[in-house]
Scaffold this motif. Structure first.
Motif, short mmCIF file in Angstrom:
data_model
loop_
_atom_site.label_atom_id
_atom_site.label_comp_id
_atom_site.label_asym_id
_atom_site.label_seq_id
_atom_site.Cartn_x
_atom_site.Cartn_y
_atom_site.Cartn_z
N HIS A 28 0.84 -1.21 0.00
CA HIS A 28 0.00 0.00 0.00
C HIS A 28 0.87 1.25 0.00
O HIS A 28 0.60 2.22 -0.74
CB HIS A 28 -0.93 -0.01 1.21
N ALA A 29 1.93 1.25 0.81
CA ALA A 29 2.81 2.41 0.85
C ALA A 29 3.49 2.63 -0.50
O ALA A 29 3.63 3.78 -0.97
CB ALA A 29 3.86 2.23 1.95
N LEU A 30 3.92 1.56 -1.13
CA LEU A 30 4.55 1.68 -2.45
C LEU A 30 3.61 2.31 -3.46
O LEU A 30 3.99 3.23 -4.19
CB LEU A 30 4.98 0.29 -2.94
N LEU A 31 2.36 1.86 -3.47
CA LEU A 31 1.42 2.31 -4.49
C LEU A 31 0.73 3.62 -4.13
O LEU A 31 0.31 4.37 -5.02
CB LEU A 31 0.39 1.22 -4.76
N ALA A 32 0.60 3.90 -2.85
CA ALA A 32 -0.05 5.15 -2.44
C ALA A 32 0.92 6.32 -2.37
O ALA A 32 0.51 7.48 -2.49
CB ALA A 32 -0.74 4.96 -1.09
N GLU A 33 2.21 6.03 -2.18
CA GLU A 33 3.19 7.10 -2.00
C GLU A 33 4.21 7.14 -3.14
O GLU A 33 4.31 8.12 -3.88
CB GLU A 33 3.91 6.92 -0.66
N GLU A 34 4.98 6.09 -3.29
CA GLU A 34 6.08 6.09 -4.25
C GLU A 34 5.61 6.08 -5.69
O GLU A 34 6.31 6.60 -6.57
CB GLU A 34 6.99 4.88 -4.01
N ALA A 35 4.45 5.49 -5.96
CA ALA A 35 3.97 5.39 -7.34
C ALA A 35 3.86 6.76 -8.01
O ALA A 35 4.22 6.92 -9.18
CB ALA A 35 2.63 4.67 -7.38
N ARG A 36 3.39 7.74 -7.26
CA ARG A 36 3.26 9.09 -7.84
C ARG A 36 4.62 9.64 -8.24
O ARG A 36 4.76 10.27 -9.30
CB ARG A 36 2.58 10.03 -6.84
N ARG A 37 5.62 9.42 -7.39
CA ARG A 37 6.95 9.93 -7.70
C ARG A 37 7.55 9.24 -8.92
O ARG A 37 8.22 9.86 -9.74
CB ARG A 37 7.87 9.73 -6.48
N ILE A 38 7.26 7.94 -9.05
CA ILE A 38 7.75 7.18 -10.20
C ILE A 38 7.02 7.58 -11.47
O ILE A 38 7.57 7.52 -12.57
CB ILE A 38 7.58 5.66 -9.93
N GLY A 39 5.77 8.01 -11.31
CA GLY A 39 4.97 8.38 -12.47
C GLY A 39 3.87 7.40 -12.81
O GLY A 39 3.28 7.47 -13.90
N TRP A 40 3.57 6.47 -11.88
CA TRP A 40 2.47 5.55 -12.11
C TRP A 40 1.18 6.12 -11.53
O TRP A 40 1.17 6.69 -10.45
CB TRP A 40 2.71 4.21 -11.42
N GLY A 41 0.10 5.93 -12.25
CA GLY A 41 -1.21 6.24 -11.71
C GLY A 41 -1.83 4.97 -11.13
O GLY A 41 -1.67 3.89 -11.70
N VAL A 42 -2.50 5.08 -10.00
CA VAL A 42 -3.06 3.92 -9.33
C VAL A 42 -4.54 4.16 -9.04
O VAL A 42 -4.91 5.20 -8.47
CB VAL A 42 -2.32 3.62 -8.01
N ASP A 43 -5.37 3.20 -9.43
CA ASP A 43 -6.80 3.27 -9.17
C ASP A 43 -7.19 2.10 -8.28
O ASP A 43 -7.10 0.94 -8.67
CB ASP A 43 -7.58 3.20 -10.49
N PHE A 44 -7.62 2.40 -7.04
CA PHE A 44 -8.03 1.38 -6.09
C PHE A 44 -9.51 1.07 -6.28
O PHE A 44 -10.34 1.99 -6.30
CB PHE A 44 -7.76 1.84 -4.66
N VAL A 45 -9.84 -0.21 -6.40
CA VAL A 45 -11.22 -0.61 -6.64
C VAL A 45 -11.59 -1.77 -5.72
O VAL A 45 -10.73 -2.43 -5.14
CB VAL A 45 -11.44 -1.04 -8.12
#
Length: 381
Positions: free
Chosen positions: A105-122
């Motif tokens: 969750h921390a990787l995708l909620a925090e670091e993903a934005r810095r890397i440039g990934w968009g994340v959609d939680f469903v």
């Protein structure tokens, strides 16, 4: 080995070289980092994850998951991050179904934005939400076989089918059930990740991860891993291969213990609620029974007295250790709010149903009667 080979036999013999290397039934540790280059051959190097001991355990893991290939990593998070980075680039999006382990969750909620990934939680049970999250930039779907810590089981087959229909790569974390109980490639998942630190090794003495999939996909994962440097050292690979040989026996014993303990707790007046997919009362019981060959070693519960009762129970139990890992031969217990999910905000935990009084219990291979007796004394019986 034959497709009809039972898992217990596969765990011991799957991926084994025949004849045995140097006639040793136990595959040796090749500690060296430097290997002679054969004419026209490539380079064997630990960071490339292609040295003999690494290759040996990778072949074994691929056999257990029913995959063409596997690559081992320095941790479960390395496996997840490397698998995702082999599929996603800057500007790409990922659909994430269901609740996640705190580190993911921390990787995708925090670091993903810095890397440039968009994340959609469903919601893992809402196909309409999956469709609504689709964008031209969406490249992959990610889910956990059994969620941590509330042990929910989403529509795993439906998610794999959805990904295939829309040309997305499907990635699943199969750490909790292990391939003993569930082999996600059989329902269409492209990449399967594990924290091998947990049940695959089973002895709480190493940190490792693995990704399995087609040879083509694993080669892309391996390339990313080579660049990031998250390779597994030979000693850990050797220990992991040793642990795998008893995987089926350990997981079966843990399943039996977890179900017996969950049934005891569900009937106890001092317990407010129990989360375990093996219980008929669990909302995903029928789905888990259809998908899995057993319900896993993990359960979660809340004492009736709230946080004070939870902390008192953690102090009073004698057999399990208060520790944050899982899947080992010893029973472990923890409050996720201060361990595995501590990096989430209180609001995020509340939304995920993770209260401060929730206890996660990883069942070991002790006698079920002893575990139940320990809970009985701790609960004042």
């Amino acid at each position: 080995m034959s497709d009809a080979t039972r898992f217990e036999t596969l765990a011991v013999h799957g991926g084994e070289p025949r004849p045995a290397r140097d006639r040793s039934v136990v595959f040796p540790i090749y500690q060296g980092t430097v290997y002679e280059i054969e004419p026209g051959g490539g380079v064997d190097y630990i960071r490339y994850s292609n040295t003999p001991t690494q290759t040996y355990v990778q072949d074994k893991l691929a056999a257990l998951e029913g995959a063409e290939a596997a690559v081992v990593t320095a941790s479960g998070m390395a496996a997840i991050a490397t698998a995702l980075s082999s599929v996603l680039g800057g500007g790409d999006r990922l659909i994430v179904a269901g609740n996640l382990y705190g580190g993911t969750h921390a990787l995708l909620a925090e670091e993903a934005r810095r890397i440039g990934w968009g994340v959609d939680f469903v919601d893992a049970d809402d196909p309409a939400a999956w469709e609504a999250a689709l964008r031209p930039e969406t490249k992959a779907v990610y889910v956990e076989s059994i969620t941590n810590p509330l042990v929910r089981v989403g529509d795993l087959a439906g998610l794999a089918r959805f990904a295939r229909e829309h040309g997305l790569t499907s990635i699943i974390d199969n750490t909790f059930p292990t391939p003993v109980l569930f082999r996600p490639h059989t329902v269409g998942y492209d990449l399967v990740c594990h924290s091998a630190t947990k049940a695959l090794n089973g002895h709480s003495d190493l940190v490792a991860g693995v990704v399995t999939g087609s040879a083509e996909r694993i080669e892309r994962v391996r390339h990313q891993l080579m660049l990031f440097g998250g390779s597994l050292d030979p000693n850990a690979a050797f220990l992991l291969s040793r642990g795998l040989k008893t995987l089926a026996l350990r997981v079966r014993a843990q399943n039996e213990n977890a179900l017996a303990l969950a049934r005891f707790l569900e009937e106890h007046e001092a317990i407010a609620d129990v989360h375990y997919p093996g219980l008929a009362s669990h909302p995903d019981h029928e789905r888990a029974a259809a998908l899995f060959d057993g319900f896993g070693s993990m359960l979660a519960f809340r004492p009736a007295g709230g946080l004070d009762a939870a902390e008192r129970l953690l102090r009073t139990l004698r057999i399990p250790y208060p520790a944050a890992s899982l899947g080992g031969v010893e029973s472990l217990m923890t409050r996720p709010a201060i361990s595995s999910h501590a990096k989430m905000t209180a609001e995020e935990r509340a939304a995920a149903g993770i209260g401060d009084d929730l206890i996660r219990f990883s069942t070991g291979i002790e006698a079920a009667e002893d575990l139940i007796a320990d809970f009985a004394q701790a609960l004042g019986d």
